[in-house]
Design an enzyme around this catalytic site. Structure first.
Site, PDB file in Angstrom:
ATOM      1  N   ARG A 187       0.819  -1.215   0.000  1.00 19.14           N
ATOM      2  CA  ARG A 187       0.000   0.000   0.000  1.00 19.14           C
ATOM      3  C   ARG A 187       0.856   1.269   0.000  1.00 19.14           C
ATOM      4  NH1 ARG A 187      -3.865   0.325  -2.338  1.00 19.14           N
ATOM      5  NH2 ARG A 187      -2.739   2.050  -3.272  1.00 19.14           N
TER       6      ARG A 187
ATOM      7  N   LYS B 105       2.674  24.912  -2.757  1.00 19.79           N
ATOM      8  CA  LYS B 105       1.394  24.295  -2.383  1.00 19.79           C
ATOM      9  C   LYS B 105       1.528  22.781  -2.499  1.00 19.79           C
ATOM     10  CE  LYS B 105      -1.209  28.369  -3.844  1.00 19.79           C
ATOM     11  NZ  LYS B 105      -2.182  28.940  -4.792  1.00 19.79           N
TER      12      LYS B 105
ATOM     13  N   ASP C  85       0.590  38.476 -11.339  1.00 17.94           N
ATOM     14  CA  ASP C  85      -0.378  37.599 -10.687  1.00 17.94           C
ATOM     15  C   ASP C  85      -1.803  37.920 -11.115  1.00 17.94           C
ATOM     16  OD1 ASP C  85      -1.082  35.535  -8.812  1.00 17.94           O
ATOM     17  OD2 ASP C  85      -1.820  37.116  -7.487  1.00 17.94           O
TER      18      ASP C  85
ATOM     19  N   GLU D 150       6.015  40.021  -6.505  1.00 19.27           N
ATOM     20  CA  GLU D 150       4.720  39.810  -7.142  1.00 19.27           C
ATOM     21  C   GLU D 150       3.992  41.138  -7.298  1.00 19.27           C
ATOM     22  OE1 GLU D 150       1.744  36.662  -5.699  1.00 19.27           O
ATOM     23  OE2 GLU D 150       0.912  38.542  -4.936  1.00 19.27           O
TER      24      GLU D 150
END
Length: 293
Positions: free
Chosen positions: A98, A133, A220, A199
């Site tokens: 697994r 992320k 952005d 940014e």
């Protein structure tokens, strides 16, 4: 980035989580002398990532398990292809199954999605990169998968580069600081090898940021028209990164605006694990071994 030591560390933690006191089912049902052979088979087409992680799951469970890899990270495969073979003590094979699949399925899902993004921008000169992320504790694993799919990696951590985002700029504005002056002051505090990215979310922020001396400017959530205009304003004075609302449907058009890099958190935070299976065949040991057990 994904070193053998790091692989062993993350895989060992996963194995300990999955079987903290051993595998009760395997020990109850499988003779100690039973051996198993298994094949890692693709149930859908994709791009492989995590081959060494897959092998580590079995090796760390029992060094007697032998894993033969038939494909390497970055290789494309079709449904039905055999990607690896596993052979050894049956208890160890089923115990590690697994965890080996969890890593390889997710990593291959990331590599497969990344390859789709890379293919979508082919011929434009734009490169596809990931973001921070990622799953906590698994950043190196997931970012390795991005590279296996043909993408590149953004900064690995907050320690690697200076990247001022909207919240940093909001604090500067609240304190009444001049953006260009603040960037120059930050640059003076940095070592000569540290890169700086800032940014922006409006066209009128570009010139003040460029004047501060940045290496990379992130546009952005810009419209396609504003991305084109932003690239024109930067005019080669910094690397231009586009971010925000990047999907497989939009990434090609974003690339054609002339940006250098396109970052997408979706490569790691919204990926679907690929369908890979481990088909196991178990056979008992010889009669003497069975009698002894």
């Amino acid at each position: 980035m994904l070193t053998p030591a790091h692989i062993d560390r993350v895989v060992a933690a996963a194995l300990a989580e999955d079987a903290p006191w051993g595998d009760a089912t395997g020990e109850a049902f499988l003779p100690a002398t039973a051996r198993a052979r298994a094949e890692l088979r693709a149930r859908e087409a994709g791009v492989l990532a995590g081959a060494e992680v897959f092998a580590a799951a079995f090796r760390l469970t029992d060094p007697a398990v032998q894993v033969t890899l038939h494909a390497a990270d970055g290789d494309a495969f079709a449904a039905g292809d055999v990607l690896a073979a596993v052979e050894g003590p049956a208890r160890a094979v089923v115990q590690a199954e697994r965890i080996a699949l969890n890593f390889t399925q997710r990593m291959s899902g990331i590599a497969t999605l990344t390859r789709a993004f890379v293919d979508a921008v082919a011929g434009t000169g734009a490169r596809i990169t990931d973001t921070r992320k990622t799953t906590p504790g698994l950043r190196a694993v997931e970012r390795h998968a991005v590279r296996a799919g043909g993408g590149i990696n953004h900064r690995f951590s907050l320690s690697d580069a200076v990247m001022a985002k909207d919240n940093h700029l909001a604090v500067l504005r609240e304190q009444g600081l001049d953006l260009t002056g603040a960037i120059r002051a930050a640059r003076e505090r940095l070592g000569h090898t540290t890169r700086m990215e800032v940014e922006v979310d409006r066209l009128d922020q570009i010139e003040p940021v460029i004047a501060g001396g940045v290496d990379v400017i992130m546009l952005d959530n810009f419209s396609l028209e504003d991305l084109v205009r932003g690239v024109e304003i930067v005019a080669g004075r910094a690397v231009v990164e586009a971010s925000g609302n990047v999907t497989l449907e939009t990434v090609g058009a974003i690339a054609r605006t002339g940006v250098d890099v396109i970052s997408s958190g979706a490569l790691t935070h919204s990926v679907r694990s690929l369908d890979l299976g481990l088909d196991v065949q178990v056979r008992a040991g010889d009669p003497a071994d069975r009698a002894a057990s």
